[in-house]
Write an enzyme that holds these catalytic residues in place. Sequence first.
Site, PDB file in Angstrom:
ATOM      1  N   ASN A  18       0.847  -1.181   0.000  1.00 33.93           N
ATOM      2  CA  ASN A  18       0.000   0.000   0.000  1.00 33.93           C
ATOM      3  C   ASN A  18       0.890   1.241   0.000  1.00 33.93           C
ATOM      4  O   ASN A  18       1.971   1.255   0.586  1.00 33.93           O
ATOM      5  CB  ASN A  18      -0.995  -0.013   1.156  1.00 33.93           C
ATOM      6  CG  ASN A  18      -0.354  -0.094   2.532  1.00 33.93           C
ATOM      7  OD1 ASN A  18       0.702  -0.709   2.704  1.00 33.93           O
ATOM      8  ND2 ASN A  18      -0.984   0.509   3.512  1.00 33.93           N
ATOM      9  N   CYS A  29      -3.838   0.927  -2.842  1.00 30.83           N
ATOM     10  CA  CYS A  29      -3.776  -0.313  -2.073  1.00 30.83           C
ATOM     11  C   CYS A  29      -2.744  -1.282  -2.661  1.00 30.83           C
ATOM     12  O   CYS A  29      -2.413  -1.218  -3.846  1.00 30.83           O
ATOM     13  CB  CYS A  29      -5.145  -0.985  -2.052  1.00 30.83           C
ATOM     14  SG  CYS A  29      -6.424   0.011  -1.273  1.00 30.83           S
ATOM     15  N   GLU A  31      -3.091  -4.402  -3.373  1.00 25.91           N
ATOM     16  CA  GLU A  31      -3.658  -5.247  -4.415  1.00 25.91           C
ATOM     17  C   GLU A  31      -3.620  -4.544  -5.769  1.00 25.91           C
ATOM     18  O   GLU A  31      -3.194  -5.118  -6.776  1.00 25.91           O
ATOM     19  CB  GLU A  31      -5.108  -5.619  -4.081  1.00 25.91           C
ATOM     20  CG  GLU A  31      -5.250  -6.385  -2.785  1.00 25.91           C
ATOM     21  CD  GLU A  31      -5.502  -5.485  -1.575  1.00 25.91           C
ATOM     22  OE1 GLU A  31      -4.784  -4.471  -1.392  1.00 25.91           O
ATOM     23  OE2 GLU A  31      -6.411  -5.806  -0.786  1.00 25.91           O
ATOM     24  N   CYS A  67     -10.462  -3.938  -0.399  1.00 27.94           N
ATOM     25  CA  CYS A  67     -11.513  -2.914  -0.399  1.00 27.94           C
ATOM     26  C   CYS A  67     -12.362  -3.038  -1.666  1.00 27.94           C
ATOM     27  O   CYS A  67     -12.033  -3.784  -2.595  1.00 27.94           O
ATOM     28  CB  CYS A  67     -10.901  -1.526  -0.300  1.00 27.94           C
ATOM     29  SG  CYS A  67     -10.117  -0.927  -1.825  1.00 27.94           S
ATOM     30  N   CYS A  70     -10.496  -2.248  -4.965  1.00 28.75           N
ATOM     31  CA  CYS A  70      -9.625  -3.353  -5.380  1.00 28.75           C
ATOM     32  C   CYS A  70     -10.443  -4.512  -5.946  1.00 28.75           C
ATOM     33  O   CYS A  70     -10.069  -5.121  -6.944  1.00 28.75           O
ATOM     34  CB  CYS A  70      -8.773  -3.830  -4.208  1.00 28.75           C
ATOM     35  SG  CYS A  70      -7.478  -2.645  -3.770  1.00 28.75           S
TER      36      CYS A  70
END
Length: 113
Positions: A18, A29, A31, A67, A70
């Site tokens: 992140n 993020c 991801e 989230c 993502c």
Amino acid sequence: KVGAALLAKSGKIYTGCNVENASFTPTNCAERTAFFKAVSEGDREFEMIAIVAGKDGEELSKNCTPCGVCRQVMTEFCNPRTFLIILARSEDDYMIYTLEELMPFGFSGKNLE
């Protein structure tokens, strides 16, 4: 702190962390960092992603789920029924979900066709 490792169908693993910002909107993020690195290098087909999170020096107390933003990015690039999301606390303590389980009724570019 969040880390992610994304496995492409090519066999290559893309990692991400992140990237925080005092103004939350520019934050990225782990991801999405991994996905954007992969896509920028030409990979567009993916099998799974592993995600871990925690504070410095503390044992991980719970799993960290992606989230909504993502999950939306994953929906754009992955088959929701087969793409796996591993939420890990350790090598021995983890949960595995399909993207469809975490993003039911997802919306992607296929809905625009």
